[in-house]
Motif scaffolding. Structure first.
Motif, PDB file in Angstrom:
ATOM      1  N   GLY A  53       0.799  -1.228   0.000  1.00  0.00           N
ATOM      2  CA  GLY A  53       0.000   0.000   0.000  1.00  0.00           C
ATOM      3  C   GLY A  53       0.828   1.273   0.000  1.00  0.00           C
ATOM      4  O   GLY A  53       0.421   2.304   0.538  1.00  0.00           O
ATOM      5  N   LYS A  54       1.995   1.214  -0.630  1.00  0.00           N
ATOM      6  CA  LYS A  54       2.882   2.380  -0.619  1.00  0.00           C
ATOM      7  C   LYS A  54       2.283   3.581  -1.350  1.00  0.00           C
ATOM      8  O   LYS A  54       2.493   4.711  -0.948  1.00  0.00           O
ATOM      9  N   THR A  55       1.551   3.314  -2.421  1.00  0.00           N
ATOM     10  CA  THR A  55       1.068   4.441  -3.221  1.00  0.00           C
ATOM     11  C   THR A  55       0.236   5.409  -2.380  1.00  0.00           C
ATOM     12  O   THR A  55       0.490   6.613  -2.362  1.00  0.00           O
ATOM     13  N   ALA A  56      -0.752   4.872  -1.685  1.00  0.00           N
ATOM     14  CA  ALA A  56      -1.574   5.742  -0.853  1.00  0.00           C
ATOM     15  C   ALA A  56      -0.744   6.353   0.277  1.00  0.00           C
ATOM     16  O   ALA A  56      -1.010   7.475   0.712  1.00  0.00           O
ATOM     17  N   GLU A  88       4.395   1.136 -16.419  1.00  0.00           N
ATOM     18  CA  GLU A  88       3.216   0.549 -15.796  1.00  0.00           C
ATOM     19  C   GLU A  88       2.995   1.107 -14.388  1.00  0.00           C
ATOM     20  O   GLU A  88       1.883   1.423 -14.003  1.00  0.00           O
ATOM     21  N   LEU A  89       4.100   1.206 -13.648  1.00  0.00           N
ATOM     22  CA  LEU A  89       3.966   1.733 -12.292  1.00  0.00           C
ATOM     23  C   LEU A  89       3.526   3.179 -12.315  1.00  0.00           C
ATOM     24  O   LEU A  89       2.683   3.600 -11.523  1.00  0.00           O
ATOM     25  N   ALA A  90       4.091   3.946 -13.236  1.00  0.00           N
ATOM     26  CA  ALA A  90       3.729   5.359 -13.314  1.00  0.00           C
ATOM     27  C   ALA A  90       2.233   5.498 -13.579  1.00  0.00           C
ATOM     28  O   ALA A  90       1.552   6.318 -12.944  1.00  0.00           O
ATOM     29  N   LEU A 157      10.457   9.224  -4.659  1.00  0.00           N
ATOM     30  CA  LEU A 157      11.123   8.202  -5.476  1.00  0.00           C
ATOM     31  C   LEU A 157      10.496   6.870  -5.101  1.00  0.00           C
ATOM     32  O   LEU A 157      10.703   6.369  -3.997  1.00  0.00           O
ATOM     33  N   ASP A 158       9.692   6.330  -6.005  1.00  0.00           N
ATOM     34  CA  ASP A 158       9.019   5.068  -5.700  1.00  0.00           C
ATOM     35  C   ASP A 158       9.851   3.919  -6.245  1.00  0.00           C
ATOM     36  O   ASP A 158      10.432   4.022  -7.324  1.00  0.00           O
ATOM     37  N   GLU A 159       9.897   2.832  -5.497  1.00  0.00           N
ATOM     38  CA  GLU A 159      10.679   1.658  -5.899  1.00  0.00           C
ATOM     39  C   GLU A 159      12.096   2.062  -6.282  1.00  0.00           C
ATOM     40  O   GLU A 159      12.593   1.755  -7.366  1.00  0.00           O
ATOM     41  N   ALA A 160      12.740   2.749  -5.352  1.00  0.00           N
ATOM     42  CA  ALA A 160      14.071   3.300  -5.615  1.00  0.00           C
ATOM     43  C   ALA A 160      15.068   2.207  -5.993  1.00  0.00           C
ATOM     44  O   ALA A 160      15.916   2.414  -6.864  1.00  0.00           O
TER      45      ALA A 160
END
Ligand code: ADP
Ligand code: MG
Length: 417
Positions: A53-56, A88-90, A157-160
Motif C-alpha cells: 500500500g505504498k502508493t496511498a 506501468e507503475l507510473a 522516489l518510488d521503488e528506488a
C-alpha cells in the motif's frame, strides 16, 4: 495490529470521501506509519515490499498538502513529482492520485517514454499539481525547456531499488538537483542496498524511517508453496501446472535469458501458449509479447528478473519460480506480481536439489518455511500447511490451483515422480 482509521489523519474532505468510495477503511502498516509524519512535513524513508500500500502512503499526504496550497501551479512547472521506474507503475500511481483526489480540482500529468510528447508538453505548459514520470523522458522535456522542476515542493522516489537497478542513478540525481531546495521528500524501496542508502543520505533531510517487517510484507493473499523435484522433472511439472483450470495468467521466472527461451519453447511444445521476454529481445518484440499477455492471447509469460521489472499486468493468478532467484530479495519482487488489487494469487516454486540452499535463503527473508525439510518422507508429513493464504478460509484456492489433491509435494513424492 493498529486501531488507526483514515479518519484519524484529518485528511481534507474530498480525500476522505474518495477513501470511503474506494472502501479503504483501515490504513495498511506502511500507511499507518508514513502518513502522519508526511502530513507534519517530514521526509520519509520507507522500506516495504510490493503490495503493502505504498502508493496511498505517499499520495494521500501529498494531495492533502496540495489542496491546502493557494492558487494554481504556474505554467511549465509542477508542484509534486513522483518518479517511478516503469511505465506501468507510473500509470498506476497516476490512477491512484486521480482516485484519491476525488472531486477536488487537482491537475495531473503523466510523462513517459515511448509515447507522443505532444500531449505531455501541452499539459505541462498549463502547469500541473501532480507530475508522475519515468526519469528518462522527464529529463528530455526538462532539457527541451518544456518543464521546470524548481517549483517541485513534494517529491517521491518510488521503488528506488528498481530505479537504480535499471540504470537511473544519474538521471535521478540530476532531477533531484533541480528541485526546490525547501521540499518534502520521500523515498520507498523494497530493499536497501548501499546505492539506495547512499541516495537516501543525500536526497532526504532527516527522514523518518518507516519499515514494514518482512513477515507482513509478503501479502497474505498470496498462497506460497514449494516443491522439491529433480531438475529434469521441472518441464513436465510446469506443463501440468500451466494446464490446470485455474490458471488465467501466469508468469514463469527463469534465471537466464536462454533458460527463459527454452522454457517458453518447451511450453509451446507441450501445447501451452507462452512467450519469453528478456533483455535480448528488441523493445517492440517485448512490447508485443507483453500485449499478447495482457490481452490474454498468451497466458504464460516467461521472464528473467530484470525483464520482469517492467511488467505490471493485472490479473496474474500464478507466479512460478522455475528457477530459484540468485538474489533472495527477488523472490519477493517475483511473487508480488500476483495478488494485486486485493485478488488472490498463487506462487509455486520448483526447487531442484541443488537449489535448496537458495530456497533456504528465500525462507529467511520471507520468514516462511516453504519447503518441507529434512527426511524425505512426504507421505507422513501433513500436507496442505500452506503459508500465507488469507487466514480465515482454509482450503480456499485449491480449485484455483488446478491441483486439487496436494498443496505441497514432500520430497519423497517428488523423488518418486
Ligand atoms: P505497493 O505500491 O506497496 O505495491 P499499492 O499501493 O499498489 O502497493 O497497493 C496495493 C493494493 O492495495 C492496491 O490495489 C491498493 O488500491 C490496495 N490498498 C492500498 N491500501 C489499502 C487500504 N488501506 N485498504 C484497502 N486497500 C488498499
Ligand atoms: Mg507501488
Amino acid at each position: 495490529m493498529t486501531d488507526l482509521t483514515f479518519a484519524d489523519f484529518g485528511l481534507a474532505q474530498p480525500i476522505a470521501e474518495a477513501l470511503a468510495r474506494a472502501k479503504f477503511e483501515k490504513p495498511t502498516a506502511i500507511q499507518a506509519q508514513a502518513i502522519k509524519p508526511q502530513l507534519e512535513g517530514r521526509d520519509i524513508l520507507g522500506l516495504a515490499q510490493t503490495g503493502t500500500g505504498k502508493t496511498a502512503a505517499f499520495a494521500l499526504p501529498i494531495l492533502h498538502h496540495i489542496l491546502a496550497m493557494p492558487g494554481r501551479a504556474a505554467p511549465g512547472t509542477a508542484r509534486a513529482l513522483i518518479l517511478a521506474p516503469t511505465r506501468e507503475l507510473a500509470v498506476q500511481i497516476l490512477d491512484e492520485f486521480r482516485r484519491f483526489a476525488g472531486g477536488a480540482r487537482v491537475s495531473t500529468c503523466l510523462v513517459l517514454g515511448g509515447v507522443s510528447r505532444n500531449v505531455q508538453i501541452r499539459n505541462l505548459g498549463r502547469g500541473v499539481d501532480v507530475l508522475v514520470a519515468t526519469p528518462g523522458r522527464l529529463l528530455d522535456l526538462v532539457d527541451d525547456r518544456k518543464v521546470r522542476l524548481d517549483e517541485v515542493r513534494f517529491v517521491v522516489l518510488d521503488e528506488a531499488d528498481r530505479m537504480l537497478d535499471m540504470g537511473f542513478v544519474q538521471p535521478v540525481r540530476r532531477i533531484v538537483s533541480m528541485l526546490h531546495p525547501r521540499r518534502q521528500s520521500a523515498m520507498f524501496s523494497a530493499t536497501m542496498p548501499s546505492e539506495v542508502s547512499g541516495l537516501a543520505g543525500s536526497f532526504l533531510n532527516n527522514p523518518v524511517r518507516v519499515e514494514v517487517a518482512p513477515q507482513s510484507t509478503v501479502v497474505t493473499k498470496i498462497e506460497q508453496t514449494a516443491e522439491l523435484l529433480d531438475g529434469t522433472a521441472k518441464r513436465a511439472r510446469l506443463a501440468e501446472l500451466m494446464g490446470g483450470t485455474g490458471v488465467e495468467r501466469a508468469i514463469v521466472f527463469a534465471r537466464t535469458k536462454r533458460g527463459a527461451d527454452r522454457v517458453a519453447q518447451n511450453l509451446e511444445k507441450d501445447g501451452i501458449k507462452a512467450e519469453a521476454i528478456h533483455g535480448n529481445k528488441a523493445q517492440n518484440a517485448r512490447q508485443r509479447a507483453l500485449n499478447n499477455f495482457r490481452h490474454g492471447t498468451v497466458k504464460v509469460l516467461v521472464a528473467t528478473d530484470i525483464a520482469a521489472r517492467g511488467i505490471d499486468v493485472p490479473g496474474i493468478t500464478h507466479v512460478i519460480n522455475y528457477d530459484l532467484p540468485d538474489e533472495p530479495e527477488n523472490y519477493v519482487h517475483r511473487i508480488g506480481r500476483t495478488a494485486r488489487n486485493g485478488a488472490d494469487g498463487i506462487a509455486i516454486t520448483l526447487c531442484a536439489p541443488d537449489e535448496v540452499k537458495k530456497m533456504r535463503a528465500v525462507e529467511k527473508i520471507t520468514g516462511e518455511r516453504l519447503l518441507a525439510g529434512g527426511i524425505p518422507d512426504g507421505e507422513s508429513k501433513p500436507r496442505g500447511n500452506r503459508r500465507g493464504g488469507g487466514g480465515g478460509k482454509p482450503g480456499g484456492g485449491a480449485a484455483k490451483q488446478g491441483r486439487p489433491n496436494r498443496r505441497r509435494r514432500g520430497p519423497s513424492r517428488a523423488n518418486a515422480a
